[in-house]
Scaffold this motif. Structure first.
Motif, short mmCIF file in Angstrom:
data_model
loop_
_atom_site.label_atom_id
_atom_site.label_comp_id
_atom_site.label_asym_id
_atom_site.label_seq_id
_atom_site.Cartn_x
_atom_site.Cartn_y
_atom_site.Cartn_z
N PHE A 183 39.11 61.89 47.85
CA PHE A 183 39.75 63.19 47.73
C PHE A 183 41.20 63.05 47.27
O PHE A 183 41.64 63.73 46.34
N PHE A 184 41.97 62.18 47.92
CA PHE A 184 43.39 62.06 47.59
C PHE A 184 43.62 61.40 46.24
O PHE A 184 44.56 61.75 45.53
N ARG A 185 42.80 60.46 45.88
CA ARG A 185 42.96 59.80 44.58
C ARG A 185 42.39 60.63 43.45
O ARG A 185 42.60 60.31 42.29
N ARG A 186 41.63 61.67 43.81
CA ARG A 186 40.99 62.53 42.81
C ARG A 186 40.19 61.69 41.82
O ARG A 186 40.39 61.75 40.61
N LEU A 187 39.29 60.91 42.38
CA LEU A 187 38.48 59.98 41.59
C LEU A 187 37.44 60.73 40.76
O LEU A 187 37.08 61.86 41.06
N SER A 188 36.92 60.05 39.77
CA SER A 188 35.90 60.64 38.91
C SER A 188 34.57 60.75 39.67
O SER A 188 34.39 60.16 40.74
N ILE A 189 33.65 61.50 39.10
CA ILE A 189 32.33 61.69 39.72
C ILE A 189 31.60 60.35 39.84
O ILE A 189 30.91 60.09 40.82
N ARG A 190 31.80 59.48 38.88
CA ARG A 190 31.17 58.15 38.92
C ARG A 190 31.64 57.37 40.15
O ARG A 190 30.85 56.73 40.83
N TRP A 191 32.94 57.44 40.44
CA TRP A 191 33.48 56.77 41.62
C TRP A 191 32.97 57.43 42.90
O TRP A 191 32.71 56.76 43.90
N HIS A 192 32.82 58.75 42.86
CA HIS A 192 32.26 59.45 44.02
C HIS A 192 30.85 58.94 44.33
O HIS A 192 30.50 58.72 45.49
N LEU A 193 30.04 58.75 43.29
CA LEU A 193 28.68 58.26 43.48
C LEU A 193 28.68 56.83 44.03
O LEU A 193 27.87 56.48 44.90
N PHE A 194 29.61 56.00 43.54
CA PHE A 194 29.72 54.64 44.06
C PHE A 194 30.09 54.65 45.54
O PHE A 194 29.49 53.93 46.35
N LEU A 195 31.08 55.46 45.92
CA LEU A 195 31.50 55.53 47.31
C LEU A 195 30.41 56.14 48.19
O LEU A 195 30.27 55.78 49.36
N LEU A 196 29.63 57.07 47.63
CA LEU A 196 28.51 57.64 48.37
C LEU A 196 27.47 56.55 48.67
O LEU A 196 26.95 56.48 49.80
N SER A 197 27.19 55.70 47.70
CA SER A 197 26.25 54.60 47.96
C SER A 197 26.83 53.62 48.98
O SER A 197 26.10 53.06 49.80
N LEU A 198 28.15 53.44 48.98
CA LEU A 198 28.81 52.60 49.98
C LEU A 198 28.63 53.18 51.38
O LEU A 198 28.39 52.44 52.34
N CYS A 199 28.73 54.50 51.50
CA CYS A 199 28.51 55.16 52.79
C CYS A 199 27.07 54.97 53.27
O CYS A 199 26.84 54.74 54.47
N VAL A 200 26.12 55.07 52.35
CA VAL A 200 24.71 54.88 52.72
C VAL A 200 24.49 53.45 53.22
O VAL A 200 23.86 53.23 54.26
N VAL A 201 25.04 52.46 52.51
CA VAL A 201 24.90 51.07 52.93
C VAL A 201 25.56 50.86 54.28
O VAL A 201 25.02 50.16 55.15
N TYR A 202 26.73 51.47 54.49
CA TYR A 202 27.40 51.36 55.79
C TYR A 202 26.54 51.95 56.90
O TYR A 202 26.45 51.38 57.99
N GLY A 203 25.88 53.07 56.64
CA GLY A 203 25.05 53.71 57.65
C GLY A 203 23.85 52.86 58.07
O GLY A 203 23.46 52.85 59.23
N ILE A 204 23.27 52.14 57.10
CA ILE A 204 22.07 51.34 57.43
C ILE A 204 22.42 49.88 57.73
O ILE A 204 21.54 49.10 58.10
N SER A 205 23.69 49.49 57.61
CA SER A 205 24.08 48.09 57.82
C SER A 205 23.72 47.54 59.20
O SER A 205 23.34 46.37 59.30
N PRO A 206 23.82 48.32 60.30
CA PRO A 206 23.40 47.74 61.59
C PRO A 206 21.93 47.30 61.59
O PRO A 206 21.59 46.26 62.16
N PHE A 207 21.08 48.08 60.96
CA PHE A 207 19.66 47.72 60.90
C PHE A 207 19.45 46.50 60.00
O PHE A 207 18.59 45.65 60.29
N LEU A 208 20.24 46.40 58.92
CA LEU A 208 20.14 45.23 58.04
C LEU A 208 20.56 43.96 58.78
O LEU A 208 19.95 42.90 58.60
N LEU A 209 21.61 44.07 59.61
CA LEU A 209 22.06 42.91 60.38
C LEU A 209 20.99 42.47 61.38
O LEU A 209 20.74 41.27 61.54
N THR A 210 20.37 43.44 62.05
CA THR A 210 19.32 43.10 63.01
C THR A 210 18.13 42.47 62.31
O THR A 210 17.56 41.47 62.78
#
Length: 198
Positions: free
Chosen positions: A20-47
């Motif tokens: 939001f503050f950097r006013r990134l492009s839509i492409r960067w938004h999609l990359f960060l969205l995929s990063l959030c998804v990976v972060y959400g499932i990372s505990p299960f991946l570790l297990t």
């Protein structure tokens, strides 16, 4: 322990506010969205990885603890990783909040880019880190300029807070990531205004 839980909860929203503050492009938004998804499932991946390691090294489970024939310390590592799925209680809500924030930020950025009549196509950020008088990232200099406070005072307060509050360094790193450095054109305009006032 509560501090660690607080940090785990803030990861997703922190990623969204960077976009939001950097006013990134839509492409960067999609990359960060995929990063959030990976972060959400990372505990299960570790297990899942822990059970794979246990199988590979011939470790046996005893209640909630693993014991390995060789090396012995690997049992403690696998036991810790196997319990990582409990972190999903914090990671999943954080990732959901981050994804919602990124979607809102992406929609706002899309509307801004359609309404912007500038030739470069980029919208200016709301807050810039300073290029002048920076020691590490220019955060303190930008805050001093923004709040009209002495730079040395802001730096002293920052160092004291970093010593007293262990998590303050994460806030500083977040500011470093969230706010872009001022463009060279804006820096030259500040110098010109400063020279004309002398």
């Amino acid at each position: 322990m509560a501090f660690v839980a607080f940090i785990f909860l803030l990861v997703g929203p922190a990623i969204a506010t960077i976009a939001f503050f950097r006013r990134l492009s839509i492409r960067w938004h999609l990359f960060l969205l995929s990063l959030c998804v990976v972060y959400g499932i990372s505990p299960f991946l570790l297990t899942w990885g822990a059970f794979g390691l246990a199988k590979r090294f011939g470790c046996s489970a005893e209640a909630v603890r693993f014991s390995c024939p060789s090396p012995v310390w690997l049992g403690d590592v696998i036991s810790g990783l196997a319990m990582a799925h409990w972190l999903a209680v914090l990671a999943i809500p954080s990732a959901i909040l981050g994804a919602i924030g990124l979607l809102i930020s992406g929609i706002l950025q899309y509307k801004r880019s359609r309404n912007t009549a500038s030739t470069s196509g980029e919208t200016p950020a709301a807050f810039y880190r300073s290029r002048r008088n920076k020691v590490i990232a220019g955060v303190c200099s930008a805050l001093a300029q923004r709040w009209h406070q002495p730079l040395s005072g802001i730096r002293i307060v920052t160092v004291v807070l970093a010593i007293v509050i262990p998590g303050f360094i994460f806030l500083y790193l977040w500011c470093w990531l969230a706010f872009p450095i001022e463009p060279r054109l804006q820096q030259q305009q500040v110098y010109v205004k400063g020279d004309s006032g002398k």
